[in-house]
Design an enzyme around this catalytic site. Structure first.
Site, PDB file in Angstrom:
ATOM      1  CG  ASP A  51      -1.799   1.153   1.366  1.00 55.05           C
ATOM      2  OD1 ASP A  51      -2.461   1.492   0.368  1.00 55.05           O
ATOM      3  OD2 ASP A  51      -1.836   1.759   2.438  1.00 55.05           O
TER       4      ASP A  51
ATOM      5  CG  ASP B  34      -2.005   7.614   0.520  1.00 50.96           C
ATOM      6  OD1 ASP B  34      -1.080   8.435   0.412  1.00 50.96           O
ATOM      7  OD2 ASP B  34      -2.873   7.455  -0.347  1.00 50.96           O
TER       8      ASP B  34
ATOM      9  CG  ASP C 114      -2.119   2.002   6.370  1.00 56.98           C
ATOM     10  OD1 ASP C 114      -1.982   1.778   5.149  1.00 56.98           O
ATOM     11  OD2 ASP C 114      -2.852   2.886   6.824  1.00 56.98           O
TER      12      ASP C 114
END
Length: 235
Positions: A13, A15, A176
């Site tokens: 990922d 961001d 995250d």
């Protein structure tokens, strides 16, 4: 149990995983709301709203400012405004998380193929990779607008599997938020959840990732040490 020795590729990922981009997203969101004549939001608000793509971010911001769910037509009109403001604010205050560059370099040195799978619009994802000098690490990039569906749908990860002709046991997702973990589960691949990013204020462990890391470079220990590849690197 994950057989880490089977891994050949890692999808990551962007961001909240590689880059803390909320300061710039918040600035763009506030500028958009101001231009639309709506009440502003805080950076803390935006940290709870990111993760499902730019349109969902603006849906949440505008609905909050209006006090009711924003209409699709109003959202359609607002999106070009947001995209313009985010283009102007991109990478003004965003920063790489500690250890990201060196960790990606060591994973590449160890022979892992790296793919970026993000819900951020493709043009901004590529611009951030280029701006931080990460572009060369990734041979495959999927943005939130690259395919018909984005995470938590498994489609982007299924495309990675298809493009690189991988078995499910050979691909790992690192992210995250629950979008990353749920996408990995739906695709039938392993996942590592990071505790420091944006997960709507919830503990990433509640999503049930196969492993949890508190810092980005902790994935080196998990992947390389457990797979027996650590001796290849000076870590």
């Amino acid at each position: 149990m994950v057989d880490w020795t089977r891994l050949e590729a890692i999808a990551l990922d962007l961001d909240g995983t590689l880059v803390d981009s909320v300061p710039d997203l918040a600035a763009a969101t506030r500028a958009t709301l101001e231009e639309l004549g709506l009440a502003p939001c805080s950076e803390a608000d935006v940290r709870l709203w990111v993760g499902n793509g730019a349109r969902t971010l603006m849906h949440r911001a505008m609905s909050r400012a209006l006090g009711h769910t924003v209409s699709e037509s109003s959202l359609d009109a607002a999106m070009p405004v947001f995209m313009r403001h985010y283009g102007l604010h991109l990478q003004r205050h965003s920063r790489l998380y500690d250890g990201v560059y060196d960790t990606l370099a060591q994973l590449s040195t160890a022979g892992y193929r790296l793919a970026l799978v993000t819900n951020k619009p493709y043009e901004f994802a590529v611009a951030l990779l280029r701006g931080f000098g990460l572009e060369g690490f990734f041979s495959l990039v999927f943005g939130g607008d690259s395919l018909e569906r984005m995470k938590p749908d498994p489609l982007p990860l299924q495309h990675v599997l298809h493009e690189w002709r991988l078995e499910k046991s050979q691909l790992l997702m690192v992210g995250d938020s629950n979008n990353d973990i749920f996408a990995a589960k739906a695709a039938g691949i392993a996942s590592i959840g990071l505790t420091y990013g944006y997960n709507y204020g919830e503990d990433i462990r509640l999503c049930g990732p196969d492993a949890v890391c508190d810092q980005f470079n902790d994935i080196l220990t998990r992947i390389l040490f457990d797979s027996g590849a650590m001796e290849q690197l000076d870590v």
